[in-house]
Design an enzyme around this catalytic site. Structure first.
Site, mmCIF file in Angstrom:
data_model
loop_
_atom_site.group_PDB
_atom_site.id
_atom_site.type_symbol
_atom_site.label_atom_id
_atom_site.label_comp_id
_atom_site.label_asym_id
_atom_site.label_seq_id
_atom_site.Cartn_x
_atom_site.Cartn_y
_atom_site.Cartn_z
ATOM 1 N N SER A 27 -9.648 1.998 3.157
ATOM 2 C CA SER A 27 -8.771 2.759 2.301
ATOM 3 C C SER A 27 -7.801 1.920 1.466
ATOM 4 O O SER A 27 -7.225 2.429 0.517
ATOM 5 C CB SER A 27 -7.982 3.761 3.144
ATOM 6 O OG SER A 27 -7.120 3.082 4.029
ATOM 7 N N LYS A 72 0.857 -1.194 0.000
ATOM 8 C CA LYS A 72 0.000 0.000 0.000
ATOM 9 C C LYS A 72 0.888 1.237 0.000
ATOM 10 O O LYS A 72 1.979 1.233 0.599
ATOM 11 C CB LYS A 72 -0.895 -0.037 1.249
ATOM 12 C CG LYS A 72 -1.885 1.111 1.370
ATOM 13 C CD LYS A 72 -2.801 0.888 2.573
ATOM 14 C CE LYS A 72 -3.778 2.037 2.785
ATOM 15 N NZ LYS A 72 -4.677 1.794 3.931
ATOM 16 N N SER A 124 -9.707 -0.634 7.162
ATOM 17 C CA SER A 124 -9.177 -0.419 5.807
ATOM 18 C C SER A 124 -8.582 -1.634 5.116
ATOM 19 O O SER A 124 -8.305 -1.567 3.922
ATOM 20 C CB SER A 124 -8.136 0.684 5.827
ATOM 21 O OG SER A 124 -8.787 1.915 5.788
HETATM 22 N N1 GLN Z 1 -12.843 4.189 6.874
HETATM 23 C C1 GLN Z 1 -12.147 4.389 8.089
HETATM 24 C C2 GLN Z 1 -11.630 5.811 8.157
HETATM 25 O O1 GLN Z 1 -11.796 6.510 7.225
HETATM 26 C C3 GLN Z 1 -11.035 3.392 8.241
HETATM 27 C C4 GLN Z 1 -9.814 3.779 7.542
HETATM 28 C C5 GLN Z 1 -8.632 2.903 7.854
HETATM 29 O O2 GLN Z 1 -8.750 1.849 8.441
HETATM 30 N N2 GLN Z 1 -7.455 3.435 7.480
HETATM 31 O O3 GLN Z 1 -11.088 6.231 9.131
#
Ligand code: GLN
Length: 470
Positions: free
Chosen positions: A153, A78, A177
């Site tokens: 994400s 990532k 994410s």
């Molecule tokens: N959707 C969640 C957020 O926006 C989780 C994101 C993540 O795990 N990086 O914070």
């Protein structure tokens, strides 16, 4: 020969001379080429991956030397995990042109076990998002329906596995994410116990929540990858001591589920039906599946978003246009340099969260928001952990619905935040959790995932003892 479905299968084929690391890399590169339109990769390290494959093939042919546990396994990273000498931007314009000066501990450990890194994947900016629509590089499309989101994400990571561009992908999981995009793309996604994998070299979002996670096609592969990356690290004081290995224990398991979660008003009827159906199948196999009440569900999202925005506002203060990446041109003085660099460098969602986070930490509001949310987090964690005295596993949906159509939730950030309701619990409590693909939605055919949580530290056990997974 291709696709190769698991690490074991890869090693069998390599040892038998049925394939080579070069052939494997070439295959994945061809898959990357074919799925370009999905926008999963920000950068592809084709030459490097091929050169490394040749080096590994030569070692195998010479028959000398140790064969690492991830020998020839092709992985994607990532875009928020540092790899020395390679670009890393966390999906943000503010880090454009930035190159890592060192590698994340996790990356060093993968390479030491002979993994091959094939490229870096697209993601929501600084990990903030649930659909990969918040990336400076544009959204990632779901291979099952390119008009729908990949989840986020770690959307690029999920699609890189979904489309067979690699065997496994490293993502990061602050509030879901890894698990949510895995669920949306029909692959496995694992978030370890907080501290299991060093965060050194993972670009920080919410430091008391962040964990590197793994996406792949088989829990056994994830177990090897986890084992390779985990363990203490002098660069991360929160990294835990090495975990004891775990064995598969055949036999019925004690599984809890929260009726409030499955009956929640926000859940899609198809997702609910598939989840209940899967739990019924487990009962039929002899597992003990019981409803348990958990009345704090409605507090999860507010607690998570107060704490993570607070942590993010502090973590992202370092991007000032002086030390890293993008610097706003035409600034007349230092103050303007900060102002323009941050205003132009960050996207709308990141700015929203910095503002929110600064607000909840500000004097006069700190106790009401940040302090309160800390207390709520403790309560949530305590309530969850006692359940592991009686149950080995807790089952939940991964998300209340399937991958949505582009733009569906863009106008209303709260609607997107609410979609994280089932995943943030594991991060609030620091427990390991995994998303398992369990089927397809009856109406739209999109993937549906089930999530399993286990007690803190039970990572290895969880990966070896998933009921009905094999
Ligand atoms: N959707 C969640 C957020 O926006 C989780 C994101 C993540 O795990 N990086 O914070």
């Amino acid at each position: 020969m291709f696709p190769i479905r698991s690490l074991d299968e890869l090693h069998l084929q390599l040892r038998a001379g049925q394939t080579s690391c070069r052939a494997v890399v070439e295959y994945h590169l061809s898959r990357i080429e074919q799925s370009r339109a999905l926008n999963a990769f920000i950068e592809i390290w084709a030459d490097e991956a091929l050169a490394r494959a040749d080096e590994l093939d030569a070692r195998l042919a010479a028959g000398n030397g140790h064969m690492g546990r991830l020998f020839g396994a092709v992985l994607s990273l990532k875009d928020n995990i540092c790899y020395a000498g390679h670009g890393v931007t966390a999906g943000s314009r503010i880090l454009s042109g930035f190159r890592s000066l060192y590698s994340a501990t996790a990356v060093e450990r993968l390479l030491a076990e002979d993994a091959i890194l094939i490229g870096r994947t697209n993601c929501d900016e600084f990990g903030m998002g649930s659909s990969n629509e918040n990336s400076a590089y544009g959204p990632v499309r779901n291979a099952d329906d390119p008009e729908r989101v990949s989840g986020g994400s770690s959307g690029g990571a999920a699609v890189s596995v979904q489309t067979d561009c690699c065997l496994m992908a490293l993502g990061s999981d602050t509030g879901g994410s890894v698990r949510q995009p895995a669920g949306f793309c029909g692959v496995w996604g694992f978030k370890p116990t907080y501290g299991r994998i060093s965060r050194h070299g993972l670009i920080a979002y919410g430091s008391s929540f962040d964990q590197i996670g793994i996406l792949g096609r088989h829990p056994a592969d994830l177990a090897v990858c986890l084992d390779v990356m985990s363990g203490p690290d002098a660069f991360d004081a929160t990294a835990l001591p090495a975990a004891a290995p775990a064995e598969a224990q055949p036999g019925p398991q004690k599984i809890a589920y929260f009726p409030e979660a499955i009956e929640h008003e926000g859940i899609d009827a198809g997702v609910r039906a598939l989840t209940l159906d899967y739990l019924d199948q487990l009962r039929a196999q002899g597992h003990q599946v019981e409803p348990v009440h958990f009345d704090l569900l409605d507090y999860l999202i507010p607690t998570y978003y107060v704490l993570t925005t607070a942590e993010a506002s502090s973590n992202l203060a370092r991007y000032d246009g002086i030390r890293y990446g993008y610097r706003g041109p035409n600034a007349a003085n230092l103050e303007e340099t900060y102002l323009k660099s941050r205003s132009e460098g960050f996207g709308a969602e990141v700015k929203r969260r910095i503002l929110l986070g600064t607000y909840v930490l500000s004097s006069g509001y700190y106790d009401a928001y940040y302090g309160k949310a800390q207390q709520a987090r403790r309560l949530i964690r305590d309530r969850l952990l006692v359940l592991f005295n009686d149950y080995e596993l807790i089952a939940m949906p991964v998300a209340p619905g399937v991958a949505w159509r582009f733009g569906e939730k863009s106008a209303d950030p709260v609607a997107a935040y609410l979609s994280d309701i089932y995943t943030v619990l594991a991060n609030l409590a620091g427990v390991p959790a995994i998303a398992q693909p369990i089927g397809r939605h009856p109406e739209n055919g999109m993937a549906v995932g089930l999530q399993w949580m286990a007690a803190p530290g039970a990572d290895n056990w969880l990966l070896k003892n998933l009921p009905g997974a094999f």
